[in-house]
Design a protein around this motif. Sequence first.
Motif, PDB file in Angstrom:
ATOM      1  N   GLY A   1      -2.134  21.159  17.054  1.00 56.12           N
ATOM      2  CA  GLY A   1      -1.485  22.354  16.525  1.00 56.12           C
ATOM      3  C   GLY A   1      -1.446  22.345  15.005  1.00 56.12           C
ATOM      4  O   GLY A   1      -1.640  23.387  14.357  1.00 56.12           O
ATOM      5  N   LEU A   2      -1.200  21.175  14.415  1.00 54.43           N
ATOM      6  CA  LEU A   2      -1.160  21.053  12.956  1.00 54.43           C
ATOM      7  C   LEU A   2      -2.529  21.367  12.346  1.00 54.43           C
ATOM      8  O   LEU A   2      -2.632  22.123  11.373  1.00 54.43           O
ATOM      9  CB  LEU A   2      -0.719  19.638  12.578  1.00 54.43           C
ATOM     10  CG  LEU A   2      -0.758  19.285  11.085  1.00 54.43           C
ATOM     11  CD1 LEU A   2       0.204  20.181  10.298  1.00 54.43           C
ATOM     12  CD2 LEU A   2      -0.395  17.812  10.888  1.00 54.43           C
TER      13      LEU A   2
ATOM     14  N   SER B   1      -3.401  14.488  20.521  1.00 52.38           N
ATOM     15  CA  SER B   1      -2.048  14.949  20.821  1.00 52.38           C
ATOM     16  C   SER B   1      -1.937  16.446  20.572  1.00 52.38           C
ATOM     17  O   SER B   1      -2.616  17.003  19.702  1.00 52.38           O
ATOM     18  CB  SER B   1      -1.018  14.215  19.946  1.00 52.38           C
ATOM     19  OG  SER B   1      -1.095  14.648  18.603  1.00 52.38           O
TER      20      SER B   1
ATOM     21  N   GLU C   1       0.583  17.954  19.319  1.00 53.91           N
ATOM     22  CA  GLU C   1       1.211  18.201  18.013  1.00 53.91           C
ATOM     23  C   GLU C   1       0.185  18.174  16.881  1.00 53.91           C
ATOM     24  O   GLU C   1       0.161  19.062  16.014  1.00 53.91           O
ATOM     25  CB  GLU C   1       2.297  17.152  17.752  1.00 53.91           C
ATOM     26  CG  GLU C   1       3.497  17.235  18.700  1.00 53.91           C
ATOM     27  CD  GLU C   1       3.205  16.653  20.079  1.00 53.91           C
ATOM     28  OE1 GLU C   1       3.996  16.932  21.008  1.00 53.91           O
ATOM     29  OE2 GLU C   1       2.193  15.931  20.236  1.00 53.91           O
ATOM     30  N   THR C   2      -0.675  17.155  16.889  1.00 54.61           N
ATOM     31  CA  THR C   2      -1.687  17.058  15.829  1.00 54.61           C
ATOM     32  C   THR C   2      -2.704  18.185  15.940  1.00 54.61           C
ATOM     33  O   THR C   2      -3.144  18.748  14.936  1.00 54.61           O
ATOM     34  CB  THR C   2      -2.399  15.700  15.883  1.00 54.61           C
ATOM     35  OG1 THR C   2      -1.430  14.655  15.796  1.00 54.61           O
ATOM     36  CG2 THR C   2      -3.383  15.553  14.729  1.00 54.61           C
TER      37      THR C   2
END
Length: 266
Positions: free
Chosen positions: A191-192, A186, A188-189
């Motif tokens: 980017g984290l 994903s 989001e992950t």
Amino acid sequence: MTATSGTSDATATAAPGETPGESPRAAAPIGVLVVDDDFMVARVHRAFVERVEPFRVVGAAGTGEQALTAVGELRPDLVLLDLYLPDVFGLDVIPRLRAAGHDCDVMVISAAREADAVRGAVRHGVVDYLLKPFEFEDLRVRLERYAAQRGRLLGTVVRSQADVDRVLAGAAAQAAAAPALPKGMSVETAGLVERTLREADGTLSASECAALTGISRVSARRYLEYFHTVGGADVSLRYGVAGRPERRYRFRGAVTGPALRPAARP
């Protein structure tokens, strides 16, 4: 016919199933000669190569002179060349191969980190340069990239400048463009994990990344390996008292844009 590398032998064998017209040339086995003065390291490299289709190890050599002889006898498509050989510097082998009329490709696999070595390798036209130590995935990515480019070159019929441009553009795009996120990842992950890696003080292991982000260690490693593949992270190995070495990741550059878009749905 056998080429010997000090402590190990390499026997030439006919490539199986090479019937003209039976299959596309790009799908035929790609013969590899492993050149390394450490026979244990050569054995590991051989095992790695044999795990990647359609590559087949046809022999091994432990010195520059043995490499020259082995190429003449075994006719490999690709030479995995160490630079720190006991008799000559590895890059000096390449012009001697060309002078002898051998057109095999060369991929450098070496601990040589000097800028002059890298520049020299580029001037000699190597297809890739992989630093030791490395793991199977590091080599697999490079072998598959080489096989894809080789397939394009073998399958190209040049009728005009546009045909040439398409081949060269394909090689440049493959080297420069970061792929979309693999299926199951994903944005989001990713980017984290990227932020965590960027903010780390020094290097970061998959376990440490998992603890900082709250995701599983397996997931953390998958994202970190992805960043390494697309050039966003460097990898080093930390050796302990026992067991496998720990892979440590260091932020190299932001991985944004196309690299962090989700893979297209089928």
